[in-house]
Design a protein around this motif. Structure first.
Motif, PDB file in Angstrom:
ATOM      1  N   GLU A 658      22.993  18.579  26.193  1.00 38.96           N
ATOM      2  CA  GLU A 658      22.994  18.451  24.741  1.00 38.96           C
ATOM      3  C   GLU A 658      21.831  17.601  24.246  1.00 38.96           C
ATOM      4  OE1 GLU A 658      26.781  17.066  23.422  1.00 38.96           O
ATOM      5  OE2 GLU A 658      27.872  18.769  24.287  1.00 38.96           O
ATOM      6  N   ASP A 659      20.920  17.213  25.155  1.00 33.56           N
ATOM      7  CA  ASP A 659      19.780  16.396  24.769  1.00 33.56           C
ATOM      8  C   ASP A 659      18.480  16.993  25.309  1.00 33.56           C
ATOM      9  OD1 ASP A 659      20.125  15.868  27.441  1.00 33.56           O
ATOM     10  OD2 ASP A 659      20.613  13.742  27.186  1.00 33.56           O
ATOM     11  N   ALA A 660      18.366  18.311  25.157  1.00 32.07           N
ATOM     12  CA  ALA A 660      17.153  19.033  25.553  1.00 32.07           C
ATOM     13  C   ALA A 660      16.852  18.888  27.039  1.00 32.07           C
ATOM     14  CB  ALA A 660      15.959  18.591  24.715  1.00 32.07           C
ATOM     15  N   GLY A 661      17.894  18.758  27.855  1.00 31.56           N
ATOM     16  CA  GLY A 661      17.738  18.778  29.296  1.00 31.56           C
ATOM     17  C   GLY A 661      17.580  17.436  29.969  1.00 31.56           C
ATOM     18  N   LEU A 662      17.660  16.360  29.224  1.00 30.92           N
ATOM     19  CA  LEU A 662      17.499  15.043  29.856  1.00 30.92           C
ATOM     20  C   LEU A 662      18.703  14.680  30.714  1.00 30.92           C
ATOM     21  CD1 LEU A 662      15.870  13.043  26.931  1.00 30.92           C
ATOM     22  CD2 LEU A 662      14.745  14.164  28.876  1.00 30.92           C
ATOM     23  N   THR A 663      19.900  15.054  30.266  1.00 31.54           N
ATOM     24  CA  THR A 663      21.112  14.846  31.059  1.00 31.54           C
ATOM     25  C   THR A 663      21.917  16.139  31.049  1.00 31.54           C
ATOM     26  OG1 THR A 663      22.364  14.021  29.139  1.00 31.54           O
ATOM     27  CG2 THR A 663      21.204  12.396  30.507  1.00 31.54           C
ATOM     28  N   TRP A 664      22.749  16.308  32.076  1.00 32.98           N
ATOM     29  CA  TRP A 664      23.478  17.566  32.269  1.00 32.98           C
ATOM     30  C   TRP A 664      24.945  17.283  32.558  1.00 32.98           C
ATOM     31  CZ3 TRP A 664      20.977  22.237  31.644  1.00 32.98           C
ATOM     32  CH2 TRP A 664      19.582  22.200  31.609  1.00 32.98           C
ATOM     33  N   THR A 665      25.782  18.223  32.114  1.00 31.27           N
ATOM     34  CA  THR A 665      27.214  18.186  32.401  1.00 31.27           C
ATOM     35  C   THR A 665      27.601  19.475  33.103  1.00 31.27           C
ATOM     36  OG1 THR A 665      27.646  16.845  30.444  1.00 31.27           O
ATOM     37  CG2 THR A 665      29.533  17.988  31.428  1.00 31.27           C
ATOM     38  N   SER A 666      28.324  19.367  34.212  1.00 33.50           N
ATOM     39  CA  SER A 666      28.780  20.559  34.917  1.00 33.50           C
ATOM     40  C   SER A 666      29.925  21.217  34.162  1.00 33.50           C
ATOM     41  CB  SER A 666      29.238  20.199  36.331  1.00 33.50           C
ATOM     42  OG  SER A 666      29.849  21.314  36.947  1.00 33.50           O
ATOM     43  N   LEU A 667      29.853  22.544  34.076  1.00 34.95           N
ATOM     44  CA  LEU A 667      30.909  23.317  33.415  1.00 34.95           C
ATOM     45  C   LEU A 667      31.627  24.248  34.386  1.00 34.95           C
ATOM     46  CD1 LEU A 667      28.970  24.434  30.201  1.00 34.95           C
ATOM     47  CD2 LEU A 667      30.401  22.410  30.511  1.00 34.95           C
ATOM     48  N   GLY A 668      31.255  24.231  35.645  1.00 38.07           N
ATOM     49  CA  GLY A 668      31.723  25.272  36.555  1.00 38.07           C
ATOM     50  C   GLY A 668      32.747  24.847  37.565  1.00 38.07           C
ATOM     51  N   GLY A 669      33.472  23.742  37.316  1.00 38.64           N
ATOM     52  CA  GLY A 669      34.387  23.250  38.328  1.00 38.64           C
ATOM     53  C   GLY A 669      35.497  24.211  38.709  1.00 38.64           C
TER      54      GLY A 669
END
Length: 844
Positions: A658-669
């Protein structure tokens, strides 16, 4: 090509090339590697259990539930066959054929392949993707054995050089049906082992209970019709075997990979109890396919891909394999990948062999005579089942030749372009592809935003395919294809790609194309399937990605990224902001595609962002697993939100930033641990995400927090290569590897009351429409109110919005569109009566 056995860990490594006769840059080899590498990196192999385990888990989860239907329908192509590996004739019902594809499982025809709807897909209940060989029991043709997996190298069966033959497609062993193909069970269960393949199955003519199988592990024998299996020849990569019909126990088997010491032909006199390697006085250097002459069974032929030490690749034995002599006068195989040899059932001198084309043996001159010419095929929209070339056309890359045992003049060919038949023993040919929906699409398919009946996609070895609302698709730019694009406002302008960054434009809706002249097009400068995209907010802007990023504003090209972008890593996927044509995201691969026998690995795989059209870059993937990011998608209304889907195993596969790729959250658990290749955001409701992977497609209704499986109604699993939303009819389109193209209605179809409220503002209209720059909106209201006016593009993205006070009775107001690019928009009026939308065509 890439190799895995010699990778040098996580450091930069260069494997010295090993010279092998006949090797060169090979388009099909590159295509196979493209398929393989996204699934295995950074590992070295493709584990069969990685597909079987999650598939069986899905079956258990849905076993007692009501089967959910999402309304999938096939789009075809109904007139273009995909890569087929095998074809078998029922000897008691010769009009019944079974054919095995390289990604779309098993297919049946009851018409000998003739007709516009000659084929039906067979559901087995198993993750059957590649049906590599098929045999009917000669006495009870309801009993059928099918071998699975397409494997060109395996474990210790190295080639001596690690080239593309490491590639393979998932295999589960041998399946068996005792009711003609209606139900299936496992005969040889390899679903939970390492990647293995079954190359040939034969029934013993002297003991109908005995079954032999040539496999990547050696020769297996079952004495009781698949109940038990015994390894009787422990040699790797057995590609073929034949059984002598006149001498019980006499078996001939071909084994080995190129430089592997097992390579050669083995002979057994006791049904596999003991074997002797034949010393033919020459090297069998390559993949060996065998054919026995049924009318003279001591006569055996061998087709050897990349044969060495002989005049040609066709060899002949008159003593059932004890001695061999080269015959013919030329090389005809398509190397290791595609070739076969077959003998007429009643005339031992009539021999057909095939690689790229079909050839016949001329004994009077000891030469091969060419019977087919793959370059003569048609590209226009031939009707399903109708000829797709002249009488001498057979699609190139032929994997199997099968004579009808009841009619020796009838011959079938399994090719990269479907099934073909000859009714005169191999003098002339016709396609049998009516309804054989086994095409493989590459990523980069395109839906016309204004016309639901126009769609484009690149096919494996079958050119760029164009859907025009009919079962018959038109093709352009033959051979290996690539990405496509459709200009959103200039509807006649479309784009298509081919291997290694070749990019073409058409201004007549795909009737003809011109090369756009991307500066560098080679194996060393791009991935085999190189991406290109149009910027949504400025479709004159095009980006093409290889080892550099090239940018065009409609004429000429700029190397936007400079030499050796990302240290030579090559671009896999590109996604551009919907608001800013200079903001784009790319993913890169650490694997270099070069000449055969050559591999360069430079971990890790990466994601990068540029905010200035590609001049400068920020690396975004430091916190992500080292996997190839196979697709990227930018939120249509907020380019700070980016989604990434990944291949490989042993990690999660879907991420959101949500910050242009600086941090990421996994959605595929909660998703199965299989590779994923595609993601699409519903433009009408961006909380809805669709992803595609090696078990089909999935939907999230809550931005990736939870997922539901979309493909239960479609039977056996298949692999998804791309997803595309068709805004004109609100459909999700799913491009597959081996099952053609399918579509279903988007789950989100607007508010539940949208249909009822469409009666709002019954007098609403716009004039002029089409217009240039501005238009008047006319309507009426029962009482004074403030209306909400929204202008949306065809992806559902809002481009203008304002509040408009009105009085009671008739009203009108001016809607200005000077800030908008020409195109088609929706004007939505919302008030106390509800909501209504009108189509606005804004011209130049």
């Amino acid at each position: 090509m890439f190799g895995y056995g010699l990778w040098m860990g996580t450091c930069l490594g260069q494997v010295p090339p090993i010279t092998e006769p006949g090797f060169g840059t090979d388009v099909q080899a590159m295509s196979l590697n493209w398929w393989h590498d996204g699934r295995v990196y950074p590992d070295a192999s493709l584990p069969a259990e990685a597909l079987s385990a999650p598939w069986h888990q899905l079956l258990r989860q849905n076993r007692f539930s009501t089967r959910t239907s999402y309304g999938w329908e096939s789009m075809g192509p109904y007139n273009v066959g995909g890569r087929m590996l095998s074809v078998a004739v029922n000897p008691l019902k010769p009009e019944t054929l079974l054919a095995g594809s390289a990604g779309g499982g098993l297919w049946r025809s009851r018409t000998g392949g003739k007709g516009a709807n000659a084929w039906e897909s067979i559901t087995t209940g198993f993750p059957l993707l590649a049906a590599s060989c098929i045999v009917f029991h000669p006495q009870d043709t309801n009993l059928i054995f099918v071998g699975t997996g397409e494997v060109y190298n395996h474990q210790a069966a190295g080639t001596g050089t690690v080239v593309w033959r490491t590639r393979g497609i998932y295999g589960t062993g041998i399946l068996m049906s005792s009711d003609g193909g209606d139900t299936w069970s496992t005969a040889l269960d390899w679903a939970y082992g390492s990647l293995r393949g079954v190359n040939h199955i034969a029934i013993d003519p002297h003991d109908p209970n005995k079954v032999y199988a040539a496999t990547t592990e050696g020769v297996y024998m079952s004495p009781n019709l698949g109940g038990d299996w015994y390894l009787v020849l422990n040699k790797k990569m057995v590609t073929d075997l034949v059984l002598h019909p006149g001498q019980p126990g006499l078996v001939l088997a071909a084994a080995g990979n190129l430089q592997h010491p097992d390579r050669g032909i083995y002979r057994s006199l006791d049904g596999g109890g003991a074997w002797v390697k034949v010393d033919p006085g020459m090297e069998f250097f390559g993949k060996i396919e065998l054919a026995m002459a049924p009318s003279a069974p001591d006569t055996v032929f061998a087709s050897v891909g990349y044969a060495v030490g002989s005049q040609s690749e066709l060899l002949f034995s008159s003593d059932f394999g004890l001695s061999w002599v080269p015959i013919g006068d030329r090389a005809f195989t398509y190397g290791w990948f595609a070739h076969d040899v077959a003998v007429h059932p009643t005339q031992s001198s009539r021999v057909l062999c095939a690689g790229a084309d079909v050839w016949a043996m001329d004994w009077s001159n000891n030469r091969l005579v060419q019977r087919s010419d793959w370059q003569t095929g048609f590209l226009h929209a031939t009707a399903p089942g109708a000829p797709d070339g002249p009488a001498n056309f057979v699609h190139q890359n032929i994997h199997q030749i099968t004579f009808d045992p009841t009619n020796p003049q009838l011959v079938y060919f399994a090719t990269d372009g479907g099934i073909y038949r000859s009714d005169d023993g191999g003098l002339s040919f016709a396609n049998c592809n009516g309804g054989l929906r086994t095409s493989t699409f590459y990523p980069g398919v395109s839906s016309d935003p204004q016309d639901s009946t126009f769609f484009m996609g690149g096919l494996e070895n079958n050119g760029t395919a164009i859907y025009q609302g009919q079962p018959a698709w038109r093709r352009a730019i033959g051979g290996e294809a690539g990405h496509t694009a459709i200009h959103p406002t200039q509807r006649n302008t479309v784009f298509a790609g081919s291997s290694w960054m070749q990019t073409f434009r058409s201004t007549n809706r795909g009737q003809s194309f011109v090369d756009l002249g991307v500066p560098v097009q080679s194996t060393a400068t791009s991935n085999f399937v190189a991406p290109f995209v149009l910027a949504p907010s400025n479709p004159a802007r095009m980006y093409v990605g290889g080892s550099e990023l090239y940018r065009s504003n409609g004429s000429g090209w700029i190397n936007a990224s400079g030499f050796q972008f990302d240290q030579g890593r090559k671009i896999i996927a590109i996604a551009v902001s919907h608001q800013n044509p200079d903001r784009l995201y790319v993913s890169t691969s650490p694997l270099t595609q070069g000449s055969l026998g050559n591999v360069l690995v430079q971990p890790p795989a990466r994601i990068l962002r540029s905010d200035d059209g590609g001049s400068t870059w920020t690396v975004l993937s430091q916190s992500l697993p080292d996997r190839l990011t196979l697709d990227l998608a930018v939120h249509p209304r907020n380019d700070e939100i980016i989604y990434a889907v990944m291949g490989g195993f042993g990690s999660e596969h879907v991420y959101r930033s949500e910050d242009a790729g600086l941090t990421w959250t996994s959605l595929g658990g909660s998703l199965p641990d299989v590779p994923y290749r595609a993601i699409a955001i519903d433009p009408f409701d961006p909380t809805h995400l669709y992803i595609g992977g090696d078990l089909g497609a999935w939907l999230s209704r809550d931005e990736g927090q939870t997922w539901e499986y979309l493909c239960e109604e479609l039977g056996d699993p298949f692999m998804v290569s791309d997803l595309s939303v068709s805004p004109a009819n609100r459909k999700l389109r799913m491009a597959t590897i081996g099952k053609g193209m399918m579509e279903m209605p988007l789950v989100y179809q607007g508010p539940a009351t949208a249909v009822a409220k469409e009666a709002a503002f019954p007098s609403l209209h716009m004039s002029p429409n089409p217009s240039r720059g501005e238009t008047w909106v006319h309507g009426s209201s029962a009482s004074p109110e403030t209306l909400t006016i929204e202008v949306l593009d065809l992806t559902g993205r809002g481009v203008l919005s304002r509040e408009q006070p009105t009085g009671a009775g008739e009203w009108r107001f001016l809607l200005a569109g000077e800030s908008l690019v020409p195109g088609v928009y929706l004007v939505r009026i919302t008030g106390s009566q509800g909501s209504r939308s009108l189509r606005w065509v804004l011209g130049d």
